[in-house]
Design a protein around this motif. Structure first.
Motif, PDB file in Angstrom:
ATOM      1  N   GLY A  97       0.810  -1.215   0.000  1.00 14.72           N
ATOM      2  CA  GLY A  97       0.000   0.000   0.000  1.00 14.72           C
ATOM      3  C   GLY A  97       0.842   1.262   0.000  1.00 14.72           C
ATOM      4  O   GLY A  97       2.037   1.226   0.279  1.00 14.72           O
ATOM      5  N   ASP A  98       0.171   2.381  -0.298  1.00 16.95           N
ATOM      6  CA  ASP A  98       0.884   3.672  -0.337  1.00 16.95           C
ATOM      7  C   ASP A  98       0.800   4.385   1.001  1.00 16.95           C
ATOM      8  O   ASP A  98       1.090   5.572   1.100  1.00 16.95           O
ATOM      9  N   TYR A  99       0.344   3.672   2.051  1.00 11.78           N
ATOM     10  CA  TYR A  99       0.054   4.320   3.336  1.00 11.78           C
ATOM     11  C   TYR A  99       0.983   3.863   4.456  1.00 11.78           C
ATOM     12  O   TYR A  99       0.844   4.290   5.585  1.00 11.78           O
ATOM     13  N   GLU A 100       1.911   2.966   4.137  1.00 11.18           N
ATOM     14  CA  GLU A 100       2.762   2.445   5.205  1.00 11.18           C
ATOM     15  C   GLU A 100       4.001   3.311   5.395  1.00 11.18           C
ATOM     16  O   GLU A 100       4.366   3.665   6.499  1.00 11.18           O
ATOM     17  N   ARG A 101       4.659   3.599   4.293  1.00 16.10           N
ATOM     18  CA  ARG A 101       5.864   4.424   4.362  1.00 16.10           C
ATOM     19  C   ARG A 101       5.723   5.488   3.287  1.00 16.10           C
ATOM     20  O   ARG A 101       5.824   5.192   2.100  1.00 16.10           O
ATOM     21  N   PHE A 102       5.464   6.692   3.715  1.00 11.55           N
ATOM     22  CA  PHE A 102       5.204   7.755   2.726  1.00 11.55           C
ATOM     23  C   PHE A 102       5.468   9.111   3.355  1.00 11.55           C
ATOM     24  O   PHE A 102       5.614   9.240   4.565  1.00 11.55           O
ATOM     25  N   PHE A 103       5.532  10.147   2.504  1.00  6.38           N
ATOM     26  CA  PHE A 103       5.472  11.519   2.989  1.00  6.38           C
ATOM     27  C   PHE A 103       4.643  12.328   2.002  1.00  6.38           C
ATOM     28  O   PHE A 103       4.435  11.903   0.858  1.00  6.38           O
ATOM     29  N   ARG A 110       4.158  16.010   0.109  1.00  8.45           N
ATOM     30  CA  ARG A 110       4.843  17.255  -0.255  1.00  8.45           C
ATOM     31  C   ARG A 110       3.971  17.986  -1.260  1.00  8.45           C
ATOM     32  O   ARG A 110       3.595  17.397  -2.288  1.00  8.45           O
ATOM     33  N   ASP A 111       3.608  19.248  -0.957  1.00  8.77           N
ATOM     34  CA  ASP A 111       2.723  20.039  -1.815  1.00  8.77           C
ATOM     35  C   ASP A 111       1.470  19.242  -2.203  1.00  8.77           C
ATOM     36  O   ASP A 111       1.070  19.216  -3.370  1.00  8.77           O
ATOM     37  N   GLY A 112       0.903  18.566  -1.226  1.00 14.34           N
ATOM     38  CA  GLY A 112      -0.343  17.833  -1.452  1.00 14.34           C
ATOM     39  C   GLY A 112      -0.176  16.524  -2.195  1.00 14.34           C
ATOM     40  O   GLY A 112      -1.154  15.820  -2.452  1.00 14.34           O
ATOM     41  N   LYS A 113       1.056  16.173  -2.533  1.00 16.31           N
ATOM     42  CA  LYS A 113       1.282  14.936  -3.284  1.00 16.31           C
ATOM     43  C   LYS A 113       1.871  13.882  -2.347  1.00 16.31           C
ATOM     44  O   LYS A 113       2.693  14.197  -1.492  1.00 16.31           O
ATOM     45  N   ARG A 114       1.421  12.640  -2.540  1.00 14.68           N
ATOM     46  CA  ARG A 114       1.889  11.542  -1.699  1.00 14.68           C
ATOM     47  C   ARG A 114       3.062  10.825  -2.378  1.00 14.68           C
ATOM     48  O   ARG A 114       2.962  10.408  -3.528  1.00 14.68           O
ATOM     49  N   TYR A 115       4.162  10.700  -1.670  1.00 13.57           N
ATOM     50  CA  TYR A 115       5.320   9.939  -2.170  1.00 13.57           C
ATOM     51  C   TYR A 115       5.495   8.733  -1.256  1.00 13.57           C
ATOM     52  O   TYR A 115       5.589   8.892  -0.044  1.00 13.57           O
ATOM     53  N   HIS A 116       5.525   7.532  -1.823  1.00 16.79           N
ATOM     54  CA  HIS A 116       5.563   6.330  -0.984  1.00 16.79           C
ATOM     55  C   HIS A 116       6.621   5.351  -1.497  1.00 16.79           C
ATOM     56  O   HIS A 116       7.251   5.598  -2.535  1.00 16.79           O
ATOM     57  N   HIS A 117       6.742   4.226  -0.815  1.00 14.37           N
ATOM     58  CA  HIS A 117       7.911   3.348  -0.977  1.00 14.37           C
ATOM     59  C   HIS A 117       7.834   2.306  -2.089  1.00 14.37           C
ATOM     60  O   HIS A 117       8.782   1.552  -2.271  1.00 14.37           O
ATOM     61  N   ILE A 118       6.729   2.223  -2.799  1.00 11.28           N
ATOM     62  CA  ILE A 118       6.682   1.238  -3.897  1.00 11.28           C
ATOM     63  C   ILE A 118       6.971   1.998  -5.201  1.00 11.28           C
ATOM     64  O   ILE A 118       6.208   2.878  -5.603  1.00 11.28           O
ATOM     65  N   LEU A 119       8.077   1.657  -5.805  1.00 10.62           N
ATOM     66  CA  LEU A 119       8.585   2.465  -6.919  1.00 10.62           C
ATOM     67  C   LEU A 119       8.290   1.819  -8.264  1.00 10.62           C
ATOM     68  O   LEU A 119       8.325   0.585  -8.401  1.00 10.62           O
ATOM     69  N   TYR A 177      10.169   6.787  -9.762  1.00 14.86           N
ATOM     70  CA  TYR A 177       9.266   7.507  -8.846  1.00 14.86           C
ATOM     71  C   TYR A 177       8.216   6.536  -8.295  1.00 14.86           C
ATOM     72  O   TYR A 177       7.968   5.470  -8.877  1.00 14.86           O
ATOM     73  N   PRO A 178       7.542   6.910  -7.179  1.00 16.69           N
ATOM     74  CA  PRO A 178       6.499   6.039  -6.633  1.00 16.69           C
ATOM     75  C   PRO A 178       5.442   5.685  -7.688  1.00 16.69           C
ATOM     76  O   PRO A 178       5.041   6.538  -8.488  1.00 16.69           O
ATOM     77  N   ALA A 179       5.014   4.428  -7.653  1.00 13.75           N
ATOM     78  CA  ALA A 179       4.004   3.962  -8.601  1.00 13.75           C
ATOM     79  C   ALA A 179       2.689   4.682  -8.330  1.00 13.75           C
ATOM     80  O   ALA A 179       2.365   4.970  -7.173  1.00 13.75           O
TER      81      ALA A 179
END
Ligand code: ADP
Ligand code: MG
Length: 338
Positions: free
Chosen positions: A246-252, A254-263, A269-271
């Protein structure tokens, strides 16, 4: 483990705890223990006579620690030793690591590279799972790291017991399968010890041995990707695995955009496109590799992949919150939210 990640793991764990308490009625022969392992909380629940259960729980946790020491990307491990030798030809490695790398390359091939175990240089850059803060890299940094990836540039030789990373600076990151590989091993240990009913939860990825009680499967909750305390579904699992990427386990954000750990291995870049991909499968490595790959493939290609993969079912939630199911998924799932 940085503080933010620790807090996230606690939140996840408490959902898992909620799941387990709804799935296992209090009983004297249920023995539970928790430990931080493989970057997450691992909870082992064994149903057996007390001494046998305690022995089994300890054996499981020891085995999972052993897998961590083999596969960790950040802490010194057999994997970090191999990574440090990238570009120096064929390197002798623990046969178990050679086999695991082989497995990961198989999934890379089957998923057209959506699952790629060579994203180490990108993982270092984004730093979603190491200590300290994650960061948004410059595009030029991403392009430089991308140039050091590519699963076709890894060779294994099982009979010689070697792994070759063709170029200096390349590195294997087995984060997409190592945790649930450790659940495969945990299940093997439990079976060897004669345990007939158990559940091991590693940060929401779950391995199940047998039934919870005769005629009753274990019931495992699937977390709502946008509500850490909510469930979107409950799965009935007997002898198998349920694993979520999921995109909710490890993420931050920035400017309203979600960056997460599955690339996405093509872009670095994050999928995009999905919030979560949940897979039900008979083996852990299979479930884990496929959950990561399907997350990268997105709804259309992900569902097509699941359709042509026998024995594996899946349940996807897209970036608008819409749910999608593989043809047999509803046999296992009770959906609790629309
Ligand atoms: P988790 O391990 O958090 O449950 P996943 O199983 O989806 O989630 O694995 C994500 C991890 O896999 C990342 O933290 C990283 O180590 C690795 N990874 C990220 N993108 C990919 C990818 N496209 N292919 C293979 N591994 C990946
Ligand atoms: Mg995975």
């Amino acid at each position: 483990m940085n503080r933010l990640w620790f807090a996230r793991a606690v939140a996840l764990f408490s959902v898992a705890g909620l799941v387990c308490s709804c799935s296992t009625a209090p009983s004297e022969d249920l023995h539970k223990e928790t430990r931080v392992l493989l970057g997450t909380f691992v909870e082992v629940t064994v149903k057996a006579e007390k001494d046998k259960a305690k022995q089994a729980v300890r054996a499981v946790l020891d085995e999972m620690k052993r897998v961590e020491d083999l596969t960790s990307f950040h802490k010194p491990s057999e994997l970090t030793r191999i990574n440090a030798l990238a570009g120096s030809g064929a390197v002798h490695a623990d046969p178990e690591l050679v086999a695991l790398v082989n497995e990961s390359l198989k999934f890379a091939e089957r998923t057209d590279g959506a699952f790629d175990p060579t994203l180490g240089p990108l993982a270092k850059l984004w730093n979603f799972s190491g200590g300290g803060e994650s960061r948004l890299p410059d595009d030029s940094e991403i392009q430089t790291a991308l140039a050091k990836t590519g699963w076709r540039r890894v060779k294994t030789d099982t009979s010689a017991g070697t792994i070759t990373l063709s170029e200096k600076g390349m590195s294997l990151d087995l984060g997409g399968i190592a945790k649930v590989y450790s659940l495969d091993r945990a299940r093997m240990v439990l079976k060897k010890l004669g345990v007939r009913s158990a559940l091991v939860n590693a940060g929401g990825d779950v391995a199940v041995v047998g039934e919870k009680s005769p005629g009753k499967p274990w019931r495992v909750g699937v977390q709502d990707p946008r509500n850490p305390r909510g469930l979107v579904a409950v799965a009935a699992i007997t002898d198998g695995f349920i694993v979520t990427s999921g995109d909710y386990e490890r993420f931050f954000l920035r400017d309203g955009k979600r960056y997460h750990h599955i690339l996405n291995p093509e872009t670095g870049y994050p999928a995009t496109g999905l919030r979560s991909a949940t897979i039900i499968a008979p083996t852990g490595v299979m479930a884990d590799a496929i959950s990561t790959a399907v997350f990268v493939l997105g709804v259309k290609r992900g569902l097509e992949y699941l359709k042509r993969t026998p024995g594996v079912e899946g349940f996807l939630i897209d970036d608008a919150g819409k749910m999608f199911f593989s043809p047999g998924a509803k046999d296992y799932l009770e959906v609790t939210s629309k």
